[in-house]
Design a protein around this motif. Structure first.
Motif, mmCIF file in Angstrom:
data_model
loop_
_atom_site.group_PDB
_atom_site.id
_atom_site.type_symbol
_atom_site.label_atom_id
_atom_site.label_comp_id
_atom_site.label_asym_id
_atom_site.label_seq_id
_atom_site.Cartn_x
_atom_site.Cartn_y
_atom_site.Cartn_z
ATOM 1 N N ALA A 94 0.815 -1.193 -0.070
ATOM 2 C CA ALA A 94 -0.074 -0.157 -0.122
ATOM 3 C C ALA A 94 0.746 1.346 -0.016
ATOM 4 O O ALA A 94 0.473 2.345 -0.391
ATOM 5 N N LYS A 131 -7.597 2.837 -0.832
ATOM 6 C CA LYS A 131 -8.061 2.739 0.586
ATOM 7 C C LYS A 131 -7.421 2.659 1.664
ATOM 8 O O LYS A 131 -7.278 3.176 2.756
ATOM 9 N N ALA A 132 -6.502 1.501 1.234
ATOM 10 C CA ALA A 132 -5.497 1.108 2.332
ATOM 11 C C ALA A 132 -4.458 2.141 2.498
ATOM 12 O O ALA A 132 -4.083 2.599 3.663
ATOM 13 N N ASP A 134 -4.936 5.248 2.046
ATOM 14 C CA ASP A 134 -5.849 6.353 2.283
ATOM 15 C C ASP A 134 -5.357 7.649 1.390
ATOM 16 O O ASP A 134 -5.213 8.921 1.641
#
Length: 484
Positions: A94, A131-132, A134
């Motif tokens: 991520a 999403k992970a 942000d």
């Protein structure tokens, strides 16, 4: 009046095409409008000019459209594209979410997967990664576009993209034309695009912007949107309407199995180009029965055809048990080629009618008289036509149909390498085709759930600005030291 007629016809074509009207009807109607305003015979313009040139395009490139679409659909249905994307994201993590999306897109499209197939697989992966980490999801379309629609489409040596195949019959080149310049252009596009995206991410973080998205799934976004399907089919070589059709593997393959067909495509293309085709005796091609052509005029297309066929065979052998309802998957794949090639061929027919008008000589003189030399004028011509048609392949073919022989004459007179013209033409066509109305742009933004207002600026910087910078670099190097 002839020039005014051309502008009116082109304006009608652009305006109605991006309101979802079918290019299959618009192109001949607008071509006839241009012929009418120029006082040319209408039926002859349609059957003898429009249709002959459209048919020639189909005859030359339908095998690549057909095999490319089938290969892309099989890669998607087998779960191979998803497996590659997952492996990239797991490896990079991520913390490198943007680069993971870019790299995954580049890997699959350089191996021959249609960018529309990549869009629908990468979008869900991108959402999970962003999403992970942000990261605002408005940056996701730009990351996907950078990986799928820039250097792997127009610059990387050997790319099986249709845009890279189009100049080959005109210039007698192969898919690996000007490989050194292609690699440099690819590095420029990737470097500039990543620099912009990382800067945009830092600015968003300082402003307190985070990931916020709760929208439609990728397939829901366009499954019932016929206008988007029309736009998408004109823009690239896969009909988005076929994405959701056919079965899908219940379990994706391992990374090595998923990547093998892509490696086979690239390796076969390389071997065919430099080892097999140069050694075959193809003197028979000069005979009327075989089109009175030469090996150099068809070798590039033959290389891509064999490479894609080898990739399809490798995929079927390694994933046969994983493909549910194989016939329906194959049907969807081959059907996905029909609307795009007919749409692009119709644009080519329109361009041929315009090029046959007496007023086009004025346009031709203007283009060739652009300061900076033939490379600059070629880049500008392909840029403008790709922008107006919303299609890199359509704009490129129209430009080369009208001006290709003239540029070859210039090359013979000045010693300009056709491989350099090939690379400049392809990169030029892959820049302003990504304007806001482009079908691929509209599709990508919708699939990612991002509006033009929120996502287009970053997409334009990643896909257009990076390609323009690379184009300037290639023209400068090509002018100074020639092709390499």
């Amino acid at each position: 009046m002839d020039i005014v007629g051309v502008l009116i016809a082109l304006g009608v074509l652009v305006a109605l095409a991006y309101r979802g009207w079918s290019i299959l009807l618009l192109a001949p109607l607008c071509a006839l409008l241009a012929a009418l305003l120029a006082g040319q015979p209408l039926l002859a313009s349609w059957t003898q000019t429009f249709m002959r040139n459209a048919a020639d395009f189909i005859a030359q490139f339908f095998p690549i459209f057909l095999l490319g679409a089938l290969f892309g659909k099989l890669m998607e249905a087998s779960g191979s594209v998803e497996a590659i994307a997952v492996k990239m994201t797991e490896t990079l993590g991520a913390g490198r979410a943007i680069f993971a999306v870019v790299l995954a897109g580049a890997f699959v499209t350089y191996g021959g997967v249609s960018l529309f197939v990549a869009f629908f697989v990468l979008a869900p992966m991108g959402h999970a990664l962003f999403k992970a980490a942000d990261i605002p999801h408005r940056l996701m379309p730009a990351a996907i576009a950078l990986g799928t629609s820039t250097f792997t489409m127009s610059a990387m040596p050997g790319t099986p993209a249709i845009q890279n195949a189009i100049p080959m019959p005109f210039f007698g080149t192969n898919p690996f034309a000007a490989p050194g310049l292609g690699v440099i252009a690819s590095a420029v596009m990737l470097g500039f695009g990543m620099w912009w995206l990382q800067m945009a991410r830092r600015k968003a973080k300082l402003a307190g912007e985070t990931y916020r998205y709760a929208g439609l799934t990728a397939s829901d976004a366009i499954s019932n949107d016929d206008r988007m399907r029309e736009r998408g089919a004109v823009a690239h070589d896969f009909d988005p309407g076929e994405i959701a059709r056919g079965g899908h593997a219940a379990m994706r393959p391992g990374f090595l199995i998923a990547a093998l067909p892509l490696v086979v495509v690239v390796a076969t293309n390389l071997v065919m180009t430099f080892a097999v085709l140069p050694r075959i005796d193809a003197h028979y091609l000069a005979e009327t029965a075989w089109g009175s052509t030469t090996l150099s005029a068809v070798a590039g297309v033959w290389s891509v055809i064999v490479a894609l066929t080898a990739g399809i065979v490798a995929l079927l052998v390694t994933n046969f048990d994983r493909l549910p309802g194989l016939r329906s998957i194959i049907d969807a794949g081959v059907n996905a080629a029909v609307l795009p090639i007919m749409s692009v061929a119709s644009l080519v027919g329109f361009g041929a009618v315009v090029a046959a008008l007496p007023a086009f000589e004025t346009v031709k003189v203007w283009v060739l008289g652009i300061e900076g030399g033939p490379l600059v004028s070629l880049a500008i011509a392909t840029n403008i036509l790709a922008a107006l048609t919303g299609s890199a392949s359509g704009g490129l073919t129209i430009a080369l149909d009208a001006l290709g022989p003239t540029y070859m004459e210039i090359a013979h007179q000045t010693g300009l390498d056709p491989e350099l013209m090939h690379r400049v033409a392809v990169i030029g066509a892959g820049t302003l085709d990504s304007l806001p109305h482009n079908g691929a742009v509209v599709t990508l933004l919708s699939v990612c759930g991002v509006s033009h207002k929120d996502g287009y600026l970053d997409l334009a910087m990643a896909a257009i600005a990076s390609a323009l910078v690379a184009l300037v670099v290639v023209i400068t190097l090509g002018t100074l030291v020639g092709s390499f």
